[in-house]
Design an enzyme around this catalytic site. Structure first.
Site, PDB file in Angstrom:
ATOM      1  N   TYR A   1      -2.054  64.541  50.879  1.00  0.00           N
ATOM      2  CA  TYR A   1      -0.852  64.677  51.721  1.00  0.00           C
ATOM      3  C   TYR A   1      -0.975  65.949  52.562  1.00  0.00           C
ATOM      4  O   TYR A   1      -0.377  66.971  52.239  1.00  0.00           O
ATOM      5  CB  TYR A   1       0.422  64.738  50.868  1.00  0.00           C
ATOM      6  CG  TYR A   1       0.595  63.612  49.868  1.00  0.00           C
ATOM      7  CD1 TYR A   1      -0.113  62.422  49.973  1.00  0.00           C
ATOM      8  CD2 TYR A   1       1.500  63.734  48.814  1.00  0.00           C
ATOM      9  CE1 TYR A   1       0.058  61.400  49.063  1.00  0.00           C
ATOM     10  CE2 TYR A   1       1.681  62.716  47.901  1.00  0.00           C
ATOM     11  CZ  TYR A   1       0.941  61.553  48.028  1.00  0.00           C
ATOM     12  OH  TYR A   1       1.120  60.548  47.116  1.00  0.00           O
TER      13      TYR A   1
ATOM     14  N   HIS B   1      -5.943  59.914  41.938  1.00  0.00           N
ATOM     15  CA  HIS B   1      -5.002  59.247  42.854  1.00  0.00           C
ATOM     16  C   HIS B   1      -5.106  57.710  42.805  1.00  0.00           C
ATOM     17  O   HIS B   1      -4.116  57.006  42.807  1.00  0.00           O
ATOM     18  CB  HIS B   1      -5.239  59.765  44.271  1.00  0.00           C
ATOM     19  CG  HIS B   1      -4.041  59.690  45.152  1.00  0.00           C
ATOM     20  ND1 HIS B   1      -3.753  60.608  46.126  1.00  0.00           N
ATOM     21  CD2 HIS B   1      -3.031  58.800  45.220  1.00  0.00           C
ATOM     22  CE1 HIS B   1      -2.638  60.276  46.746  1.00  0.00           C
ATOM     23  NE2 HIS B   1      -2.182  59.172  46.214  1.00  0.00           N
TER      24      HIS B   1
END
Ligand code: NAP
Length: 276
Positions: A48, A104
């Site tokens: 991000y 992730h």
């Protein structure tokens, strides 16, 4: 804010936390307000871009209040790459430890054993407190756990919103049987929340009226209705944060749940795990 023990961490964690995907600098006040309202479970990731720095700013001077989660990208998840990625996240977050570090998702060239070995080393070094995963189905979850020699996987972060209830078949039951918390992401469907004119939106509005709540608060409450469930909506707008913080601390009744089930049916059989 309702908190509950996040399984193997032994820590009380707010049922509703805060996501940071696509968060820009204008989200800083919202993040800070969320912390003031008890939404101290903050989810971020090296992917991000820019978000970890904003989180670092938001939690400055308040680290001990925060349950901080970040993630390594699969492309970085070799043994050495995981160690390096964690150091880089810690630097951007201006902290010396993460509460949980997640893989992730699982893809790419690096064997899970390498990633998990690095994760255990990070625990031993005090850089992370716990190990978690994201977007893993039951089979891969089992393989990831098997690759660990000392630690236990504490959570699996997965897509979970009213229009995507695929985890309610096998995955949720498996995680509950293993004491693995299920952290649902994109609880508002990444902007695809049912409009008030739709059948689904009307059903949520009916329930909302019964409780003096909003449709989104009904959704958040439903998505955290079991003790293994947590949710992490992202909001950059302070009014949104205030609304989201009110999604818990009260209960839906059987009639409400029945209505939700009738307009957002849970899948009747195993489905492949949806991803963002
Ligand atoms: P989401 O939380 O479902 O939706 C975010 C959107 O909803 C934003 O546009 C936000 O607007 C809006 N919103 C939030 N609260 C609102 C409210 N009360 N009223 C109206 N609009 C509202 O989507 P998400 O960001 O995809 O998911 C949440 C978090 O989960 C992410 O930020 C990330 O941390 C995590 N995640 C993890 C994975 C993974 O693979 N592990 C994948 C996706 C997401 P504003 O920002 O303008 O307030």
């Amino acid at each position: 804010m309702l908190t509950r023990e996040l399984d193997a961490t032994g820590k009380n964690v707010p049922v509703i936390g805060q996501g940071t995907w696509q968060m820009k600098k204008n989200g800083l006040d919202a993040l800070r307000m969320g912390i003031d309202l008890g939404m101290t479970h903050i989810d971020t990731a090296e992917m991000y871009s820019g978000a970890e720095e904003i989180v670092g700013e938001a939690i400055r001077g308040r680290r001990k209040e925060i349950f901080l989660v970040s993630k390594v990208l699969p492309s970085n998840a070799s043994y050495k790459g995981t160690l390096r990625a964690c150091d880089a996240s810690l630097k951007r977050l201006k902290t010396d430890y993460l509460d949980v570090y997640l893989l992730h998702w699982w893809s790419g060239p690096h064997p899970i054993a390498e990633t998990m070995q690095a994760m255990e080393e990070l625990v031993a070094a005090g850089k992370i407190r716990h190990i978690g995963v994201s977007n893993l189905d039951v089979d891969r979850l089992k393989q990831a756990q098997k690759a660990l020699t000392r630690e236990k996987i504490v959570c699996n972060q997965v897509l979970y919103h009213l229009r995507s209830r695929g985890i309610e078949n096998r995955l949720l039951a498996y995680c509950e049987s293993q004491g693995i918390a299920v952290v649902g992401y994109s609880p508002f469907g990444q902007g695809d929340f049912p409009s008030l004119n739709s059948k689904q939106g009307k059903a949520l509005a009916t329930i909302a009226e019964r409780h003096g709540k909003t449709p989104r608060q009904i959704a958040l409450n439903f998505l955290t209705r079991r003790p293994s469930l947590f949710t992490i909506p992202k909001a950059s707008n302070v009014d949104h944060v205030r609304e989201n913080a009110g999604g818990t601390g009260w209960e839906l009744n059987a009639e409400d749940v029945q209505l939700i089930d009738s307009v957002f049916p849970a899948p009747s059989k195993d489905e492949p795990l949806d991803m963002f």
